[in-house]
Design an enzyme around this catalytic site. Structure first.
Site, PDB file in Angstrom:
ATOM      1  CG  HIS A 194      -2.129  -0.971   0.873  1.00 32.88           C
ATOM      2  ND1 HIS A 194      -2.179  -2.242   1.353  1.00 32.88           N
ATOM      3  CD2 HIS A 194      -3.210  -0.814   0.074  1.00 32.88           C
ATOM      4  CE1 HIS A 194      -3.266  -2.833   0.894  1.00 32.88           C
ATOM      5  NE2 HIS A 194      -3.906  -1.992   0.115  1.00 32.88           N
ATOM      6  CD  GLU A 435      -9.243  -7.817  -2.233  1.00 32.96           C
ATOM      7  OE1 GLU A 435      -8.299  -7.161  -2.705  1.00 32.96           O
ATOM      8  OE2 GLU A 435      -9.977  -7.364  -1.335  1.00 32.96           O
ATOM      9  CG  ASP A 459      -4.912  -8.124  -1.337  1.00 31.20           C
ATOM     10  OD1 ASP A 459      -3.827  -8.317  -0.766  1.00 31.20           O
ATOM     11  OD2 ASP A 459      -5.651  -7.161  -1.079  1.00 31.20           O
ATOM     12  CB  CYS A 506     -10.002  -1.790  -8.737  1.00 27.33           C
ATOM     13  SG  CYS A 506     -10.228  -2.958  -7.382  1.00 27.33           S
TER      14      CYS A 506
HETATM   15  C1  PEP Z   1      -6.108  -5.199  -4.695  1.00 25.21           C
HETATM   16  O1  PEP Z   1      -5.865  -6.014  -3.802  1.00 25.21           O
HETATM   17  O2  PEP Z   1      -5.773  -5.364  -5.894  1.00 25.21           O
HETATM   18  C2  PEP Z   1      -6.820  -3.954  -4.386  1.00 25.21           C
HETATM   19  C3  PEP Z   1      -7.233  -3.148  -5.332  1.00 25.21           C
HETATM   20  O3  PEP Z   1      -6.994  -3.642  -3.066  1.00 25.21           O
HETATM   21  P1  PEP Z   1      -5.783  -3.125  -2.146  1.00 25.21           P
HETATM   22  O4  PEP Z   1      -4.601  -2.869  -3.041  1.00 25.21           O
HETATM   23  O5  PEP Z   1      -6.221  -1.897  -1.458  1.00 25.21           O
HETATM   24  O6  PEP Z   1      -5.569  -4.273  -1.228  1.00 25.21           O
HETATM   25 MG    MG Z   2      -6.861  -5.785  -1.933  1.00 22.87          MG
END
Ligand code: PEP
Ligand code: MG
Length: 574
Positions: A194, A435, A459, A506
């Site tokens: 993140h 995910e 994920d 996403c």
């Molecule tokens: C992901 O896991 O691809 C996602 C979009 O969520 P995050 O990156 O916030 O875990």
């Molecule tokens: Mg995620």
């Protein structure tokens, strides 16, 4: 002396600036020998930090969030006891007096001694408490660093500054937003941590996983950071500097050109419409999403409202944040994810120590474990649906009971709003993040009960390939082109399309040019990415003909040799 280090490129762009060293999340401190006349002052500084830490604990206990209950109290009590352990509260004073060292160093040495004692315990529970000792020492250290004393000089504001750290948490990084650092460099971290995602969102070049930058770079060294190649050049000579200045201005020119595509629809050559949405962390990010031509918010990571603060956002505050995004996007879709806390995003003062945080109480699991907190968010979210085109997205589904419980929570929250006569969109769409491999493989079970799906590739890759996305030691194994990932993606997109359930991606893959055509070839028609990536991806969409993608995409799916897959992908992209 000039030298070069290589790391993992996570946010592109070229930055040239002076190093500013920070130690935010780990106990890395310098060692100073102090002249005798400064020792009393140094001990007083330590005492003041200890007092502040005591006050901080007292205030945390009296302002304990209602959701956290007994567990939080017990946790704070334990930390208070550790703080009062003579090894942390007394021994550092003696060490300053006897060894003439700075307070931070004395604290670190005593903390290590205490940790070593915990290491000796037979009992696993007691052994694990060494993590608590580190957290308490870190809290005290932060107080100490906040006291005037022997710290690195503050960042200069008259020159571009590049922040160099051993590690930065997502919470740290989001705080740096207003400070306009030219770039971020860390020794730890993976490409889809993140921290990396926030750096991309800030549009700031960032390289992680450099291993030794924090040790080798000195305060104020001149640095060049190439966020595309993952290269850090320390104290470059004049020729290299001139070359990178040229590259920097070319890069900026290219970005400006791409931004001209803002109002162009993302249609393929054969006329299919592709939706390009933006991922955001804070309501104010919608300005950038619009500036880059995003036609909606595909992922609002609502958990960032919960970080870097001693209290929690109440219903009103959350409602205002969600309403601002909903109204600000003027009817365009806004997908708000229920908070994905846990793992690398923890509420201050309620940090949980889990042996495998990514596999622990995270995302929807945490929402369901904290019903009070979840209900507050759902009320705020539902109320915001009245002010725009809001959809609700549930993160990290893995079992159907989680989805059933979530839907039940939403239904009862709607009921209470009805009873109170509060308006909301009765047809609000509820989506699920795919995910976890279990959800991808058993997609039908989830898709039947959901209005839309969003694939979180960050994920999905982490959990499928069993690699911690925050750990630079295994970052080289992070491979979106692994056949297992390609099959899962094609399966999820294909199944969703067959069932008529809208699906988007996403995760970070959505913002990577190399994968745009591949994902379109799998049947994807909606992607959500960090705002600055929208123009690049749009340009790729504009030069793509969907009917031509099928043969190569199928070949890629059939291939199992990594070299061959990469070759085929190159062909798809030329
Ligand atoms: C992901 O896991 O691809 C996602 C979009 O969520 P995050 O990156 O916030 O875990
Ligand atoms: Mg995620």
């Amino acid at each position: 002396m000039s030298f070069t280090l290589h790391g993992i490129a996570v946010s592109s762009g070229i930055a040239i600036g002076h190093a500013h060293l920070v130690s935010h999340t780990s106990l890395e401190v310098a060692h100073y020998v102090l002249p005798k006349q400064f020792l009393d002052g140094e001990i007083a500084r330590f005492d003041a930090a200890l007092q502040s830490a005591r006050r901080e604990f007292a205030s945390l206990r009296s302002n304990r969030p209602t959701y956290a209950a007994a567990e939080f109290d017990a946790f704070l009590e334990l930390h208070q006891m550790i703080l009062e352990d003579p090894q942390l509260s007394v021994a550092p004073r003696d060490m300053i007096a006897n060894e003439h060292c700075n307070a931070e160093w004395a604290l670190k040495v005593q903390m290590e001694t205490l940790v070593a004692q915990f290491d000796e315990f037979e009992d696993a529970y007691l052994r694990e408490r060494q993590l608590d000792v580190k957290q308490v020492a870190e809290r005290l250290l932060k107080q100490l660093l906040g006291q005037p004393g022997h710290q690195p000089p503050p960042a200069r504001h008259d020159v571009e500054t590049i922040l160099v750290a051993r590690d930065l948490s997502p919470a740290d990084l989001i705080q740096f937003k207003p400070q306009q650092y030219a770039a971020f460099i860390t020794d730890l971290g993976g490409a889809t941590s993140h921290t990396a995602i926030i750096a991309r969102g800030l549009n700031t070049p960032c390289v992680v996983g450099l291993h030794h930058a924090r040790e080798l770079v000195r305060e104020n060294d001149l640095l060049i950071l190439d966020g595309e190649q993952g290269v850090l050049i320390v104290n470059p000579d004049k020729t290299i500097l001139a070359e990178y200045r040229l590259r920097q201005s070319e890069w900026e020119l290219e970005r400006k050109k791409l931004k001209r595509l803002r109002d162009t629809r993302a249609n393929t050559l054969d006329g299919s419409v592709i939706e390009l949405h933006a991922n955001i962390e804070k309501p104010e990010d919608i300005a950038e999403a619009k500036e880059n031509g995003a036609t909606g918010i595909g992922l609002f990571r609502s958990e960032f409202l919960f970080l870097n603060r001693d209290n929690l956002p109440d219903e009103e505050e959350q409602f205002e944040a969600y309403r601002a995004v909903a109204a600000g996007m003027e009817g365009q879709p806004v997908t708000i994810r229920t908070f994905d806390l846990g793992a690398d995003k923890q509420i201050k003062g309620a940090e949980r120590v889990a042996s495998n945080p990514a596999l622990g109480l995270r995302a929807i699991r945490l929402c369901l474990a904290e019903p009070q907190l979840f209900r507050t968010q759902l009320r705020a979210l539902l109320r915001a649906t009245h002010y725009g085109n809001v959809k609700i997205l549930v993160p990290m589904l893995s079992s159907i009971s989680e989805l059933n419980q979530t839907l039940q929570f939403i239904a009862t929250t709607k009921q209470t709003l009805d009873n109170e006569g509060i308006p909301y969109d009765r047809g609000v769409k509820i989506g699920g993040m795919i995910e976890v491999p279990a959800a991808a493989l058993a997609l039908n079970m989830f898709a039947k009960k959901l209005d839309f799906l969003s694939i979180g590739t960050n994920d999905l890759i982490q959990y499928t390939l069993a690699i911690d996305r925050t750990d630079e030691e295994v970052a080289h194994l992070y491979d979106p082109l692994h056949p297992a990932i390609l099959h899962l993606l094609s399966h999820v997109i294909g199944t969703a399309n067959r069932l008529g359930v809208p699906v988007s991606v996403c995760g970070e893959m959505a913002g990577e040019l190399a994968y745009t055509r591949l994902l379109l070839g799998f049947g994807l028609r909606q992607l959500s990415m960090f705002p600055a990536k929208v123009p690049d991806i749009k340009q790729r969409v504009l030069t793509t003909s969907l009917p031509e993608l099928a043969p190569l995409t199928q070949k890629i799916l059939r291939a199992d040799d990594p070299m061959k897959i990469r070759d085929l992908l190159d062909r798809l992209n030329t």
